[in-house]
Write an enzyme that holds these catalytic residues in place. Sequence first.
Site, PDB file in Angstrom:
ATOM      1  N   HIS A   1       0.839  -1.192   0.000  1.00 27.41           N
ATOM      2  CA  HIS A   1       0.000   0.000   0.000  1.00 27.41           C
ATOM      3  C   HIS A   1       0.871   1.239   0.000  1.00 27.41           C
ATOM      4  O   HIS A   1       1.827   1.337   0.751  1.00 27.41           O
ATOM      5  CB  HIS A   1      -0.904   0.013   1.239  1.00 27.41           C
ATOM      6  CG  HIS A   1      -1.758   1.236   1.327  1.00 27.41           C
ATOM      7  ND1 HIS A   1      -2.910   1.384   0.598  1.00 27.41           N
ATOM      8  CD2 HIS A   1      -1.612   2.381   2.026  1.00 27.41           C
ATOM      9  CE1 HIS A   1      -3.447   2.560   0.858  1.00 27.41           C
ATOM     10  NE2 HIS A   1      -2.671   3.193   1.716  1.00 27.41           N
TER      11      HIS A   1
ATOM     12  N   ARG B   1     -14.058  13.196   9.858  1.00 27.53           N
ATOM     13  CA  ARG B   1     -12.783  13.829  10.215  1.00 27.53           C
ATOM     14  C   ARG B   1     -12.438  14.945   9.238  1.00 27.53           C
ATOM     15  O   ARG B   1     -11.890  15.972   9.618  1.00 27.53           O
ATOM     16  CB  ARG B   1     -11.665  12.773  10.219  1.00 27.53           C
ATOM     17  CG  ARG B   1     -11.742  11.827  11.419  1.00 27.53           C
ATOM     18  CD  ARG B   1     -10.909  10.575  11.180  1.00 27.53           C
ATOM     19  NE  ARG B   1      -9.535  10.891  10.844  1.00 27.53           N
ATOM     20  CZ  ARG B   1      -8.765  10.159  10.018  1.00 27.53           C
ATOM     21  NH1 ARG B   1      -9.245   9.060   9.456  1.00 27.53           N
ATOM     22  NH2 ARG B   1      -7.542  10.521   9.763  1.00 27.53           N
TER      23      ARG B   1
ATOM     24  N   ASP C   1     -14.870   3.127   8.517  1.00 30.35           N
ATOM     25  CA  ASP C   1     -13.795   4.039   8.103  1.00 30.35           C
ATOM     26  C   ASP C   1     -14.323   5.089   7.135  1.00 30.35           C
ATOM     27  O   ASP C   1     -13.969   6.265   7.236  1.00 30.35           O
ATOM     28  CB  ASP C   1     -12.646   3.256   7.470  1.00 30.35           C
ATOM     29  CG  ASP C   1     -11.605   4.199   6.878  1.00 30.35           C
ATOM     30  OD1 ASP C   1     -10.970   4.928   7.659  1.00 30.35           O
ATOM     31  OD2 ASP C   1     -11.465   4.249   5.640  1.00 30.35           O
TER      32      ASP C   1
ATOM     33  N   SER D   1      -7.021   3.888   9.954  1.00 29.45           N
ATOM     34  CA  SER D   1      -7.834   3.990   8.750  1.00 29.45           C
ATOM     35  C   SER D   1      -7.200   3.184   7.609  1.00 29.45           C
ATOM     36  O   SER D   1      -7.867   2.367   6.952  1.00 29.45           O
ATOM     37  CB  SER D   1      -7.969   5.472   8.379  1.00 29.45           C
ATOM     38  OG  SER D   1      -8.466   5.636   7.072  1.00 29.45           O
TER      39      SER D   1
ATOM     40  N   LYS E   1      -8.388  -1.000   6.165  1.00 26.94           N
ATOM     41  CA  LYS E   1      -8.751  -1.331   4.781  1.00 26.94           C
ATOM     42  C   LYS E   1      -7.915  -2.506   4.254  1.00 26.94           C
ATOM     43  O   LYS E   1      -8.415  -3.365   3.530  1.00 26.94           O
ATOM     44  CB  LYS E   1      -8.579  -0.091   3.890  1.00 26.94           C
ATOM     45  CG  LYS E   1      -9.704   0.921   4.113  1.00 26.94           C
ATOM     46  CD  LYS E   1      -9.521   2.200   3.326  1.00 26.94           C
ATOM     47  CE  LYS E   1      -8.649   3.171   4.039  1.00 26.94           C
ATOM     48  NZ  LYS E   1      -9.011   4.582   3.936  1.00 26.94           N
TER      49      LYS E   1
HETATM   50  N1  URA Z   1      -5.678   7.876   3.994  1.00 25.30           N
HETATM   51  C1  URA Z   1      -6.569   7.071   4.579  1.00 25.30           C
HETATM   52  O1  URA Z   1      -6.937   6.050   4.023  1.00 25.30           O
HETATM   53  N2  URA Z   1      -7.045   7.393   5.784  1.00 25.30           N
HETATM   54  C2  URA Z   1      -6.668   8.507   6.434  1.00 25.30           C
HETATM   55  O2  URA Z   1      -7.132   8.732   7.532  1.00 25.30           O
HETATM   56  C3  URA Z   1      -5.743   9.350   5.818  1.00 25.30           C
HETATM   57  C4  URA Z   1      -5.259   9.011   4.580  1.00 25.30           C
END
Ligand code: URA
Length: 434
Positions: free
Chosen positions: A82, A168, A161, A183, A187
């Site tokens: 990632h 946020r 998320d 976060s 994923k």
């Molecule tokens: N990328 C994400 O997937 N989550 C965040 O909180 C910030 C950047």
Amino acid sequence: MSTVELIRKKRDGGTLTTEEIHYLIQGYTKGNIPDYQMAAWAMAVFYRGMSDKETADLTMAMAQSGEQVDLSMIEGIKVDKHSTGGVGDTTTLVLGPLVAAAGVPVAKLSGRGLGHTGGTIDKLESIRGFSTEMEISEFTRLVNKSKIAVMGQTADLTPADKKLYALRDVTATVDSIPLIASSIMSKKIAAGADAIVLDVKTGDGAFMKDEEDAIRLAQAMVAIGKHVDRTTVAVVSDMSQPLGFAVGNAIEVKEAIDTLKGEGPADLTELSLVLGTQMLLLSGKYGSPEDARQTLEQCIRDGSALEKLKEFIAGQHGDPAQIEHPERLPQPKEKIPVPAETEGIVQAIQAEEVGLCAMKLGAGRATKEDPIDHAVGIILHKKIGDPVKKGETLATLYVNQTTALEEVKKRLIRAIHIQNRPASPPALIRCLVT
Ligand code: URA
Ligand code: CA
């Protein structure tokens, strides 16, 4: 349990238990806890932080908030990679076939680009017929057969998320390391990764502009991995200028093809080898970094990585002839050179601005609904530290519609800083966090 009590506990610097965190995340996902309470909690986290254990609990609560991809039908350890997002970052297109050619399964769920950063799926869709929409059974079949497949993200991955990130975004609580780390990791875990290699970018084009912050984010994610038993390593890498030379879609596919032939840009090649080495090590099939790296270099030299790219493209209904003949990829109507207005040495290339210029030309989208033009984008001809003569071509714009052209030219020239003093190229790899 009372939500207001949990907000107060965090506000006063306390540590929430696993049950308390699951209560908050489940309640929020179901709509039982309103946005204003979750926003207050996020702000308390912003100021008070979270322990490693709390961050890991939050990660798992979010990973379990929706669908979880089951990759157990795929043989071997599934290592996901990632990137926190950059400009001109074509590494997935290089790494996928490269790591697969070395015998390690690559089962990748990918997204589309937004704003100044591009998405792997958009780039792949430059190839005629290529499709990332499939059932999970087809996805696992392809990975078992070819060692690589890329699938579009399904709708119901980590709904907690999605909701929390949007909240946020409008409550000034995005830049909290534990919230970002959980976060991202939630994923990856929901997408079925057994082990994770993270490319945490730092510099102008990165989410984490400051190197110290990037390292702290990397450490937080590696700590989550330890807690939840998904071995995670992070490479902190430079994004103070775009990666490689191409910023767009078809032109980045071409750059990936060149790199798999051993003829790619030095930075893209090196980053792919560094990340690939970590992926092979986490797969458990390679004993040493030297062994892993040599195998990857061999896969480039003997053409097996490029063959793997063709097999992967054909497996997902794309036209492999376009890989063999990249000139058959979508081409723009015009290629317009952007000449330097001064001479000197390139001091900086504002990556984010270059990404936004490519977006203006149509290579990226400002909102999720925007269409993209696969043929357009920007080829840079200079990197930081390169000398430039007045009138020399700094970049070539690949253009189909000319409405934003003058603006893009101006912005691009401003984004490439040239001065009459020496400049050394930034270190590509800043550190490895394990
Ligand atoms: N990328 C994400 O997937 N989550 C965040 O909180 C910030 C950047
Ligand atoms: Ca590139």
